[in-house]
Design a protein around this motif. Structure first.
Motif, short mmCIF file in Angstrom:
data_model
loop_
_atom_site.label_atom_id
_atom_site.label_comp_id
_atom_site.label_asym_id
_atom_site.label_seq_id
_atom_site.Cartn_x
_atom_site.Cartn_y
_atom_site.Cartn_z
N VAL A 198 0.84 -1.20 0.00
CA VAL A 198 0.00 0.00 0.00
C VAL A 198 0.87 1.25 0.00
O VAL A 198 0.62 2.22 -0.75
N ALA A 199 1.93 1.24 0.81
CA ALA A 199 2.83 2.40 0.85
C ALA A 199 3.53 2.59 -0.49
O ALA A 199 3.69 3.74 -0.96
N SER A 200 3.95 1.50 -1.11
CA SER A 200 4.61 1.62 -2.42
C SER A 200 3.65 2.17 -3.47
O SER A 200 4.04 2.98 -4.32
N GLY A 201 2.38 1.73 -3.41
CA GLY A 201 1.40 2.25 -4.35
C GLY A 201 1.15 3.74 -4.17
O GLY A 201 1.02 4.48 -5.15
N GLN A 211 11.02 5.53 -9.85
CA GLN A 211 11.06 4.10 -10.18
C GLN A 211 10.79 3.29 -8.90
O GLN A 211 11.71 2.88 -8.18
N VAL A 212 9.50 3.10 -8.65
CA VAL A 212 9.10 2.44 -7.40
C VAL A 212 9.58 0.99 -7.36
O VAL A 212 10.05 0.51 -6.32
N TYR A 213 9.50 0.30 -8.46
CA TYR A 213 9.82 -1.13 -8.47
C TYR A 213 11.27 -1.37 -8.07
O TYR A 213 11.57 -2.25 -7.25
N LEU A 219 13.93 -3.59 -0.91
CA LEU A 219 13.40 -3.32 0.42
C LEU A 219 12.41 -4.39 0.85
O LEU A 219 12.36 -4.77 2.02
N SER A 220 11.61 -4.88 -0.10
CA SER A 220 10.64 -5.93 0.22
C SER A 220 11.34 -7.20 0.69
O SER A 220 10.91 -7.85 1.64
N ILE A 221 12.46 -7.52 0.06
CA ILE A 221 13.20 -8.73 0.45
C ILE A 221 13.86 -8.54 1.81
O ILE A 221 13.73 -9.38 2.70
N ILE A 222 14.54 -7.41 1.98
CA ILE A 222 15.29 -7.17 3.22
C ILE A 222 14.34 -7.06 4.42
O ILE A 222 14.52 -7.73 5.45
#
Length: 256
Positions: A198-201, A211-213, A219-222
């Motif tokens: 939600v925060a990334s969106g 470039q959000v991705y 960050l999603s992995i860590i």
């Protein structure tokens, strides 16, 4: 054989070995493919000899026909496989939790060989399955297996009719409980993933040129693995408590 064991004693030993051997074929840890067959057969023989004085009174007499003997042996093998399958089914809760965590941390593409399953799975799923097997032996939960083998002769006595409907209902309930528990074990990572996505969106909507991705993927992995690491202690405790409760269903027959 008569000076060493009577025909009835040999028959009783064969009946016990048929059920015990089938259970050990499916048990977590003992029944894995990497355990040599000789070790499993030797363990089944030793356990059968140890349980023979305890459960021999509940066994049927020696049949007079070869067909009757084969029927009893097949029945005991099926009962043992059913008991072992129920105990192994619940272990899939960890596989489900590992797959959910891998999906939420974008690590599902990292496949590895899982020694506790026939097919490869995600690395996190294989790790949790090995962790669960280790916890079973580290917490002496495998002692409940021995008690459950004795209790199974009271819950599922050889002289009573075999009710397949009860096995089917219990198998369906076990699979459902294992899936539910797997999702619950992965709940911390699920909550993190929802908040993070939600925060990334929102960042992507506020700053379209950003470039959000490329920023969100690492960050999603860590952060996802960090949340998973912090919750792994609670995950293992909850799983082993639920698993001991399930194994205690059969062990309770020995105490009753």
């Amino acid at each position: 054989m008569e000076p060493y064991a009577t025909a009835d004693q040999v028959w009783q030993g064969a009946m016990i070995f048929a059920r015990i051997g089938a259970v050990l074929l499916m048990l977590p840890g003992v029944g894995e493919s990497y355990v040599p067959p000789r070790i499993r057969l030797s363990l089944a023989l030793v356990v059968s000899l140890a349980l023979w004085p305890v459960v021999s009174a509940s066994l049927p007499a020696l049949p007079v026909t070869l067909g009757g003997m084969a029927g009893w042996i097949i029945r005991e093998v099926l009962v043992g496989l059913a008991i072992g399958a129920l105990l192994r089914m619940f272990l899939t809760a960890l596989a489900t939790a590992g797959e959910v965590v891998a999906l939420q941390t974008t690590l599902a593409f990292a496949q590895t060989a899982n020694p506790t399953q026939a097919s490869p799975g995600s690395t996190l799923s294989a790790f949790l399955m090995i962790l669960g097997t280790t916890l079973i032996f580290a917490t002496n939960t495998h002692h409940l297996f021995i008690a459950g083998l004795v209790g199974s002769y009271e819950l599922i006595a050889p002289v009573r009719p075999l009710v397949t409907g009860d096995f089917t209902a219990m198998a369906v309930r076990t699979v459902a409980d294992a899936f539910t528990l797997g999702v619950q074990l992965a709940a911390p990572v699920l909550v993190f993933a929802i908040i993070f996505n939600v925060a990334s969106g929102l960042v992507g909507r506020v700053m379209p040129a950003f470039q959000v991705y490329f920023a969100a993927a690492p960050l999603s992995i860590i952060l996802g693995l960090s949340v998973f690491t912090l919750s792994i202690g609670v995950l293992g405790t909850v799983f082993i408590d639920r698993y001991r409760a399930m194994a205690g269903v059969f062990a309770g027959g020995a105490g009753g």
